[in-house]
Write a protein that holds these residues in place. Sequence first.
Motif, mmCIF file in Angstrom:
data_model
loop_
_atom_site.group_PDB
_atom_site.id
_atom_site.type_symbol
_atom_site.label_atom_id
_atom_site.label_comp_id
_atom_site.label_asym_id
_atom_site.label_seq_id
_atom_site.Cartn_x
_atom_site.Cartn_y
_atom_site.Cartn_z
ATOM 1 N N ILE A 8 -28.394 -64.138 57.557
ATOM 2 C CA ILE A 8 -27.800 -64.357 58.878
ATOM 3 C C ILE A 8 -26.305 -64.643 58.750
ATOM 4 N N PHE A 9 -25.935 -65.463 57.775
ATOM 5 C CA PHE A 9 -24.515 -65.747 57.567
ATOM 6 C C PHE A 9 -23.755 -64.482 57.170
ATOM 7 N N GLY A 10 -24.331 -63.661 56.309
ATOM 8 C CA GLY A 10 -23.693 -62.396 55.947
ATOM 9 C C GLY A 10 -23.561 -61.458 57.128
ATOM 10 N N PHE A 11 -24.565 -61.446 58.004
ATOM 11 C CA PHE A 11 -24.486 -60.598 59.197
ATOM 12 C C PHE A 11 -23.357 -61.053 60.116
ATOM 13 N N LEU A 12 -23.219 -62.363 60.306
ATOM 14 C CA LEU A 12 -22.154 -62.872 61.166
ATOM 15 C C LEU A 12 -20.772 -62.597 60.577
ATOM 16 N N ILE A 13 -20.622 -62.799 59.266
ATOM 17 C CA ILE A 13 -19.320 -62.578 58.625
ATOM 18 C C ILE A 13 -18.916 -61.109 58.694
ATOM 19 N N THR A 15 -20.036 -58.746 60.744
ATOM 20 C CA THR A 15 -19.810 -58.322 62.131
ATOM 21 C C THR A 15 -18.450 -58.800 62.638
ATOM 22 N N LEU A 16 -18.096 -60.038 62.315
ATOM 23 C CA LEU A 16 -16.775 -60.538 62.702
ATOM 24 C C LEU A 16 -15.656 -59.718 62.068
ATOM 25 N N GLY A 17 -15.850 -59.310 60.824
ATOM 26 C CA GLY A 17 -14.848 -58.473 60.163
ATOM 27 C C GLY A 17 -14.672 -57.135 60.855
ATOM 28 N N TRP A 18 -15.792 -56.501 61.242
ATOM 29 C CA TRP A 18 -15.671 -55.199 61.908
ATOM 30 C C TRP A 18 -15.065 -55.341 63.301
ATOM 31 N N VAL A 19 -15.311 -56.444 63.971
ATOM 32 C CA VAL A 19 -14.675 -56.680 65.272
ATOM 33 C C VAL A 19 -13.161 -56.805 65.101
ATOM 34 N N GLY A 94 -19.455 -48.741 58.539
ATOM 35 C CA GLY A 94 -19.820 -50.055 59.059
ATOM 36 C C GLY A 94 -20.931 -49.979 60.097
ATOM 37 N N CYS A 95 -20.909 -48.969 60.958
ATOM 38 C CA CYS A 95 -21.978 -48.811 61.949
ATOM 39 C C CYS A 95 -23.318 -48.552 61.277
ATOM 40 N N ALA A 174 -9.959 -59.217 57.808
ATOM 41 C CA ALA A 174 -11.212 -58.630 58.265
ATOM 42 C C ALA A 174 -11.888 -57.832 57.158
ATOM 43 N N SER A 175 -11.128 -57.114 56.367
ATOM 44 C CA SER A 175 -11.713 -56.332 55.278
ATOM 45 C C SER A 175 -12.359 -57.231 54.230
ATOM 46 N N PHE A 176 -11.720 -58.354 53.922
ATOM 47 C CA PHE A 176 -12.317 -59.280 52.970
ATOM 48 C C PHE A 176 -13.559 -59.942 53.554
ATOM 49 N N PHE A 177 -13.600 -60.168 54.859
ATOM 50 C CA PHE A 177 -14.811 -60.673 55.503
ATOM 51 C C PHE A 177 -15.964 -59.682 55.344
ATOM 52 N N ILE A 178 -15.660 -58.413 55.501
ATOM 53 C CA ILE A 178 -16.692 -57.376 55.372
ATOM 54 C C ILE A 178 -17.247 -57.343 53.948
ATOM 55 N N ILE A 179 -16.365 -57.394 52.973
ATOM 56 C CA ILE A 179 -16.820 -57.370 51.579
ATOM 57 C C ILE A 179 -17.619 -58.627 51.248
#
Length: 268
Positions: A8-13, A15-19, A94-95, A174-179
Motif C-alpha cells: 500500500i505504501f509503495g502504491f501511494l508513493i 502514484t504520487l510520483g506519476w501525478v 506507468g499506466c 517525482a521520478s525518484f518517488f516512482i523508483i
Amino acid sequence: MRKRLIQIFGFLISTLGWVFVCCTIAMDYWRITSIGGQGGSWIIKTASYWSNLWRDCYTDSTGTSNCRDYDVLWGVTPYVQGVRGLLMVGMAFGCIAAILCFIGMDCTYIGGSEKAKDKLVFTGAIFHFVGGISDIAAYCLYINRIARMTFANSVERGVLRYGIGTPIFLGLVASFFIILGALLYAVTVYLVLVPKRVVYALAPRTYMAPQTYKGSRNRTPYNGPSYYGLPRQSRQSRQSRSSGYTNSSRVSRISQITEERSARDAFV
C-alpha cells in the motif's frame, strides 16, 4: 500484514510520483531568464523569458505575457521532441504498471492465486522502474541542454542564457518517488525470484560386524571369524555343506520320532 502495508505504501508513493510527472508536463517555467533589474534600483523593472514543452513566452514589466506556441511536431527543436517522447513513454509504462500492481496487491481480491498475484506485482514493479528511468532521462536531457548554453564560453548574438525552472526539480523528485515505489513492490515479492531452498542432510552409513558368541553351540558357518575372509567359492561350498548337514539332521530326527511312536503303539 507487513507485506500488505508495504505494498500500500509503495502504491501511494508511485502514484504520487506519476501525478507530479503529469503536472510538470503542463507546468510553465521549465527554463527562465530575466532581463534588466541591474544596479540594485527598484525603479528599473525586469522582463522575463520562459519556456516549457509547448511554447515560448515573454512577460514584460507590467505582467503581460506574449507566447508563441510550437506549430507542428516536426518544427520543434529536436531536444524538446526527445523530452516529450521520453515522458510519454514513461507515462505509458506507468499506466500499465499501476494496473498490474493494483490487480496483484495482497489487499485486493482479484488476480488469481497468491503466486500469480506476486508475479503481477513484480512485473508492475519492473514497469514502474523502467518508467521512472525514462522520466529521469527526459529531465536530464533538458538540464543538459540548458547547462550547455548557460556555461558556454561564448554564445551567438541574441541567444539567452536560461536557468532551470521549478518543474525540473519537481519532476526529478517525482521520478525518484516512482523508483522507490517500484523497489517497495519488489521487496514484498522477492520470494518469487529467490525461492526457499530445502537442504536434505543424509545420515552417514555405518557397517556393523556380525555378532559372535562364546562357545561352539551358537556359532554358525556365517558368523565364524574366518567366514568373511574366505573367497567366494569357499563360502558357497561351506553354505552347501551346512545346508546338507541341516537336512540330514532333520531326516534323522523325523525317523527317530516315527520309531518312538511305532514302539508306543505296539506296547498298547
